[in-house]
Design a protein around this motif. Sequence first.
Motif, PDB file in Angstrom:
ATOM      1  N   PRO A   1       6.768 -13.874  44.906  1.00 37.14           N
ATOM      2  CA  PRO A   1       7.299 -12.705  45.738  1.00 37.14           C
ATOM      3  C   PRO A   1       7.120 -11.278  45.253  1.00 37.14           C
ATOM      4  CG  PRO A   1       9.134 -14.345  45.798  1.00 37.14           C
ATOM      5  CD  PRO A   1       7.972 -14.760  44.694  1.00 37.14           C
ATOM      6  N   GLY A   2       6.859 -10.435  46.301  1.00 37.62           N
ATOM      7  CA  GLY A   2       6.801  -8.825  45.538  1.00 37.62           C
ATOM      8  C   GLY A   2       7.694  -8.489  44.932  1.00 37.62           C
ATOM      9  N   LEU A   3       7.789  -7.671  44.052  1.00 41.69           N
ATOM     10  CA  LEU A   3       8.824  -7.513  42.933  1.00 41.69           C
ATOM     11  C   LEU A   3       9.582  -6.225  43.657  1.00 41.69           C
ATOM     12  CD1 LEU A   3       7.152  -8.200  39.562  1.00 41.69           C
ATOM     13  CD2 LEU A   3       8.897  -9.466  40.803  1.00 41.69           C
ATOM     14  N   ILE A   4      10.778  -5.999  43.659  1.00 40.53           N
ATOM     15  CA  ILE A   4      11.558  -4.888  44.507  1.00 40.53           C
ATOM     16  C   ILE A   4      12.240  -4.241  43.413  1.00 40.53           C
ATOM     17  CG2 ILE A   4      13.077  -4.296  46.264  1.00 40.53           C
ATOM     18  CD1 ILE A   4      12.078  -7.097  47.434  1.00 40.53           C
TER      19      ILE A   4
ATOM     20  N   THR B   1       6.278  -3.957  45.259  1.00 36.13           N
ATOM     21  CA  THR B   1       5.960  -4.095  46.921  1.00 36.13           C
ATOM     22  C   THR B   1       6.939  -3.434  47.322  1.00 36.13           C
ATOM     23  OG1 THR B   1       6.978  -6.165  47.165  1.00 36.13           O
ATOM     24  CG2 THR B   1       4.605  -6.289  46.521  1.00 36.13           C
ATOM     25  N   GLY B   2       8.166  -3.085  46.610  1.00 35.61           N
ATOM     26  CA  GLY B   2       9.242  -2.273  47.286  1.00 35.61           C
ATOM     27  C   GLY B   2      10.388  -1.488  46.412  1.00 35.61           C
ATOM     28  N   LEU B   3      10.819  -0.703  46.847  1.00 38.68           N
ATOM     29  CA  LEU B   3      11.862  -0.080  46.079  1.00 38.68           C
ATOM     30  C   LEU B   3      12.992   0.556  46.720  1.00 38.68           C
ATOM     31  CD1 LEU B   3      11.399   3.280  45.957  1.00 38.68           C
ATOM     32  CD2 LEU B   3       9.290   2.562  44.964  1.00 38.68           C
ATOM     33  N   HIS B   4      14.015   0.754  46.250  1.00 39.61           N
ATOM     34  CA  HIS B   4      15.290   1.471  46.669  1.00 39.61           C
ATOM     35  C   HIS B   4      15.209   2.783  46.088  1.00 39.61           C
ATOM     36  CE1 HIS B   4      17.288  -2.761  47.609  1.00 39.61           C
ATOM     37  NE2 HIS B   4      15.878  -2.702  48.227  1.00 39.61           N
TER      38      HIS B   4
ATOM     39  N   LEU C   1       3.590   0.516  49.680  1.00 39.54           N
ATOM     40  CA  LEU C   1       4.846  -0.303  49.288  1.00 39.54           C
ATOM     41  C   LEU C   1       6.081   0.024  50.475  1.00 39.54           C
ATOM     42  CD1 LEU C   1       6.468   1.655  47.727  1.00 39.54           C
ATOM     43  CD2 LEU C   1       5.666   0.581  45.712  1.00 39.54           C
ATOM     44  N   ARG C   2       6.994  -0.829  50.193  1.00 37.15           N
ATOM     45  CA  ARG C   2       8.125  -0.484  51.210  1.00 37.15           C
ATOM     46  C   ARG C   2       9.121   0.264  50.307  1.00 37.15           C
ATOM     47  NH1 ARG C   2       6.341  -3.850  55.149  1.00 37.15           N
ATOM     48  NH2 ARG C   2       5.314  -5.679  54.420  1.00 37.15           N
TER      49      ARG C   2
ATOM     50  N   ASP D   1       4.231 -10.341  51.305  1.00 43.43           N
ATOM     51  CA  ASP D   1       4.362  -9.416  50.075  1.00 43.43           C
ATOM     52  C   ASP D   1       4.282 -10.144  48.705  1.00 43.43           C
ATOM     53  OD1 ASP D   1       4.674  -7.559  52.157  1.00 43.43           O
ATOM     54  OD2 ASP D   1       6.289  -6.598  51.511  1.00 43.43           O
ATOM     55  N   PHE D   2       3.479 -10.248  48.010  1.00 37.46           N
ATOM     56  CA  PHE D   2       3.378 -11.062  46.763  1.00 37.46           C
ATOM     57  C   PHE D   2       2.563 -10.279  45.675  1.00 37.46           C
ATOM     58  CE2 PHE D   2       0.037 -12.299  49.608  1.00 37.46           C
ATOM     59  CZ  PHE D   2      -1.208 -12.598  48.849  1.00 37.46           C
ATOM     60  N   VAL D   3       2.777 -11.190  44.384  1.00 35.84           N
ATOM     61  CA  VAL D   3       2.127 -10.662  43.147  1.00 35.84           C
ATOM     62  C   VAL D   3       1.665 -11.786  42.706  1.00 35.84           C
ATOM     63  CG1 VAL D   3       2.463  -9.335  41.086  1.00 35.84           C
ATOM     64  CG2 VAL D   3       3.977  -8.864  42.933  1.00 35.84           C
ATOM     65  N   VAL D   4       0.269 -11.535  42.136  1.00 32.52           N
ATOM     66  CA  VAL D   4      -0.444 -12.710  41.534  1.00 32.52           C
ATOM     67  C   VAL D   4      -0.435 -12.251  40.140  1.00 32.52           C
ATOM     68  CG1 VAL D   4      -2.718 -13.629  41.376  1.00 32.52           C
ATOM     69  CG2 VAL D   4      -2.040 -12.728  43.643  1.00 32.52           C
ATOM     70  N   LEU D   5       0.038 -13.363  39.320  1.00 29.34           N
ATOM     71  CA  LEU D   5       0.185 -13.169  38.001  1.00 29.34           C
ATOM     72  C   LEU D   5      -0.626 -14.099  36.966  1.00 29.34           C
ATOM     73  CD1 LEU D   5       3.983 -13.038  37.828  1.00 29.34           C
ATOM     74  CD2 LEU D   5       2.536 -11.095  37.808  1.00 29.34           C
ATOM     75  N   ALA D   6      -1.101 -13.691  35.806  1.00 31.36           N
ATOM     76  CA  ALA D   6      -2.055 -14.600  35.132  1.00 31.36           C
ATOM     77  C   ALA D   6      -1.192 -15.726  34.432  1.00 31.36           C
ATOM     78  CB  ALA D   6      -2.777 -13.593  34.077  1.00 31.36           C
ATOM     79  N   GLN D   7       0.090 -15.509  34.435  1.00 31.25           N
ATOM     80  CA  GLN D   7       0.911 -16.413  33.611  1.00 31.25           C
ATOM     81  C   GLN D   7       2.213 -16.927  34.401  1.00 31.25           C
ATOM     82  OE1 GLN D   7       0.554 -13.345  31.893  1.00 31.25           O
ATOM     83  NE2 GLN D   7      -1.277 -13.894  30.922  1.00 31.25           N
ATOM     84  N   ASP D   8       2.813 -17.921  34.108  1.00 35.44           N
ATOM     85  CA  ASP D   8       3.906 -18.215  35.016  1.00 35.44           C
ATOM     86  C   ASP D   8       5.366 -17.717  34.508  1.00 35.44           C
ATOM     87  OD1 ASP D   8       5.966 -19.580  36.484  1.00 35.44           O
ATOM     88  OD2 ASP D   8       5.366 -21.631  36.012  1.00 35.44           O
TER      89      ASP D   8
END
Length: 562
Positions: A82-85, A248-251, A274-275, A524-531
């Motif tokens: 999921p997109g990091l917030i 993808t988001g921040l407060h 982003l949100r 909203d998501f992030v694609v990463l090269a590693q898990d």
Amino acid sequence: MRRRARLVVLCALCALGAAAHAADVHLLTAARIHTSDPALPQARAMAWDAHGRILGLGEPEALSREYPRARRIDLGDATVVPGLIDAHAHLLGLAFSLVAADLAGARSKQDIVQRLQAFARDLPAGAWLRGSGWDQNLWPERDFPTAADLDAAFPDRPVWLVRVDGHATWVNTAALRAAAARPEGAALLAAGQPDGGRILRDAAGRPTGVFIDGADAIMQAVLPPIRPEERDAALERALRRAVSLGLTGLHDMGTSLADFEQLRRFADEGRLPLRIDAYADGDAEALAWLCEHGAYRHDGGRLRMQGLKLLIDGALGSRGAALAEDYSDDPGNRGLVLIEPVRFEAVLRRARGCGLQVATHAIGDRGNHLVLDAYARVLGDAAGGDHRWRVEHAQVMAPGDIPRFAALGVIASMQPTHATSDMPWAEDRVGPVRIAGAYAWRRFADAGVRLALGSDFPVESPDPRLGLSAAVTRQDADGHPPGGWHPDQRLSSAEALRGFTADAAWAGRDEADIGRLAPGLRADFVVLAQDPLGVPGEDLDTLGILSTWVDGVPVYDTTTAD
């Protein structure tokens, strides 16, 4: 017959509409998709519609049959999360830091001066020299600097430098002269201390050039404003930086009315990638606007303001955090309470009456205790309910106050990299007993407290990978100390990821839209090269960010990035 023919035509039109809709579906496949959704923790395929809403998750074969005409995106061996917030950030502060002299990590006052001299070469003659990120704890002497440390290099150009925590500023004599030219500034500089702040003074009572917390208002009054076009350019740089790091988001904590108007204009113009959940900056104009107009949500879904951010105390690094007992390395000093408890409670009641969520900065054990007591009184019978009031940082806690968070239904909004930045000197401030209740993420988690994680950027780096790594290892980027600092307070990789996704979304009342990958939520998501759930904790800070997606559209992609 006419009715039957009409039904046939309508059915044909429905079929055409369905086919067109199907053609607008995107179907992504990857080696693994971590959803942060307990109903389906992991999948290998995800589909979303033209509006950026998730239609389904599961196995590629099943979703391919359901959406045969979908546009395919095959990510191979990549991992999707999921997109990091970032649950506690200062977006305009990051923007400012990107256009000011970068003093982060400077190991001496001489290093500071050299960086400033290099930065000043590109400034117009007479322009104020701004910088941010200095930290006296990194210098050999660890003492606060003085105006004299800057005067030889900058005798005439005013210099204004923000400390790394944002709770102190350091100026030179030229800047002090500018402040003294105003009657209000001259009076405060001559003697006394302002409410909610401290002017450091020498043995003769003269200002040394360092202003703690609210005392900086003296300097802010004479600091030339940044031009609107410069503000916009800086904000664009900050936004690009954020999405490049998988956010993808921040407060945004402490948004002024002017900042909110700038963000709203960016949202209107489609310039927010982003949100942003904005929290008004205390008892000021933004709060008045919210109480008059109500909680705000932009139609585009990228900007909201429904909360209020208050400060009860200062920061530990500048010895402004409010402690119940003296600082261990500064006898007689117990920090600063930045707002009188009676006024603090009155502002809480006003915010509650306006239907707003409250988030309060509290670092020291006394500051946290004051906040919890006030929350309990103001919330009354609603304490423990779904108000989602927050404490930002919750950094140094009396052990007995940690369970109160769960009892009151209060969210602990914490920043893992604060621990790894502060660990060289934090115990000097509070001693070996109180440090047991500091940066105590595991104690909060075990007490059933919801943890929303962030960075407090630009106090720390905006890179959430550093936060993930710090939460899991309690080590710095060099792997120090071996085994981690107070390792019993570590979180698991899954807990850390949830703190930057589902729990951060919940803390912002956004769980119906973001934070998880589930049907009906936004893509909203992030694609990463590693898990991130499969690599050692010490490797989390080097995860490869391949792309960042908001509403099912890439807002950052390594194949097109500069």
